[in-house]
Enzyme design. Structure first.
Site, mmCIF file in Angstrom:
data_model
loop_
_atom_site.group_PDB
_atom_site.id
_atom_site.type_symbol
_atom_site.label_atom_id
_atom_site.label_comp_id
_atom_site.label_asym_id
_atom_site.label_seq_id
_atom_site.Cartn_x
_atom_site.Cartn_y
_atom_site.Cartn_z
ATOM 1 C CG HIS A 231 -1.915 1.109 1.223
ATOM 2 N ND1 HIS A 231 -1.617 2.351 1.717
ATOM 3 C CD2 HIS A 231 -3.201 1.189 0.784
ATOM 4 C CE1 HIS A 231 -2.655 3.152 1.582
ATOM 5 N NE2 HIS A 231 -3.637 2.456 1.020
ATOM 6 C CD GLU A 271 -8.033 -3.637 7.798
ATOM 7 O OE1 GLU A 271 -8.176 -2.747 6.935
ATOM 8 O OE2 GLU A 271 -8.978 -4.121 8.439
ATOM 9 C CG HIS A 273 -3.845 1.775 5.168
ATOM 10 N ND1 HIS A 273 -5.126 2.222 5.351
ATOM 11 C CD2 HIS A 273 -3.935 0.745 4.302
ATOM 12 C CE1 HIS A 273 -5.969 1.486 4.631
ATOM 13 N NE2 HIS A 273 -5.264 0.585 3.991
ATOM 14 C CD GLU A 288 -7.881 0.917 7.648
ATOM 15 O OE1 GLU A 288 -9.026 1.296 7.960
ATOM 16 O OE2 GLU A 288 -7.612 0.378 6.564
#
Length: 302
Positions: A231, A271, A273, A288
């Protein structure tokens, strides 16, 4: 026998899981500043202290945050079509982007003393002065979804075109050049300037990292897990390239010759990012689930 570098990873809770820490950067005050995309806040963390946050309109969707040339932090409000500015003592200003529904996302300081940003839904690159004056530059393609942006070493701004499968460059005169990627439907997202003058980027749909030289030569490096959905990418103080695997729950690093190492994060499905270098010499990533993770190399030679 593996000689991969060992790392230590510590998680620092900064919000509840619903708040969504998304992107982060190191501010001029040495603190970590981060966006809480789902709760409409800008957060600040000094390691060892309690995190603080500053309230925005709850539904504005703050996404990417970056240091400005004026000693403040600048950020995009994806859902509100605004660019925000916050001083290190928490004073907030917001500036509307002229094109409605443009979806500003990536933002970075340029060599001209202004901030440059991407308009995901309007096929434009924007420029905002520190006084808040906005200029927009249309891209030569439609439906491109321009995403992350960074300042290159060549006095241009480089950006990813997530849906046009290309890396773009805009000069300070507004001239735009596009470089198509070799892999179809790779969906590039994050981009960062390397210590070698090249740009490094991640291909979220192809499970690859990419490197592009200022003259447009592209090399792609497949990840061990092609479904990892890389990402974001950053370069640390030693010139090492770090990236997040949002779908793989890992962070990784790559050398210029393509040697890859990946590290599992402690909490499943966290998660990851955004990713950045901290003032403490560590690499930090936004999870996240409501935390920032601190990643440091462990010296195994002693």
């Amino acid at each position: 026998m593996s000689h991969a570098p060992k790392v230590s990873i510590e998680e620092h809770a900064v919000a509840d899981a619903a708040a969504g820490p998304y992107a982060l950067t190191t501010g001029p005050d040495g603190a970590l500043w981060f966006t809480l995309v789902h709760s409409g806040r800008i957060g600040r963390l000094v390691p060892g202290e309690e995190p603080t946050s500053h309230r925005l309109e709850p539904s504005c969707g703050p996404t990417v945050i970056t240091p400005g040339p004026d000693g403040a932090l600048w950020f995009t409000e994806y859902r509100a079509d605004r660019i925000g500015r916050i001083t290190t003592d928490g004073v907030i200003d917001e500036f509307g982007v002229p094109t409605p529904g443009c979806g500003p996302f990536g933002i970075a300081a340029g060599p001209d003393g202004a901030l440059w940003f991407t308009e995901t839904a309007a096929d434009r690159i924007g420029r905002i002065t520190v006084e808040g004056r906005v200029t927009e530059f249309p891209l030569p393609v439609t439906g491109a979804f321009p995403s992350a942006i960074t300042a290159g070493d060549d006095d241009g701004m480089w950006f990813t075109l997530n849906q046009s499968n290309a890396i773009g460059r805009i000069g300070m005169d507004g001239a735009i050049t596009l470089h198509p990627l070799p892999t179809e439907a790779a969906a590039p997202v994050g981009i960062a300037t390397g210590s070698d003058g090249a740009l490094w980027f991640v291909e979220i749909a192809a499970g690859q990292l990419g490197r592009i030289t200022p003259d447009g030569q592209i090399t792609e490096f497949p990840l061990p897990d092609r479904s990892a959905r890389p990402h974001a990418v950053t370069v640390d103080g030693d010139g090492a390239v770090w990236f997040t695997e949002w779908g793989g729950n890992r962070v990784g690093t790559i050398t210029r010759d393509g040697s890859l190492t990946v590290h599992d994060l402690p909490t499943p499905h966290s998660e990851p990012h955004g990713i950045t270098s901290g003032a403490d010499g560590a690499v930090w990533t936004a999870l996240e689930i409501g935390a920032l993770a601190r990643i440091t190399r462990v010296d195994t030679t002693t």
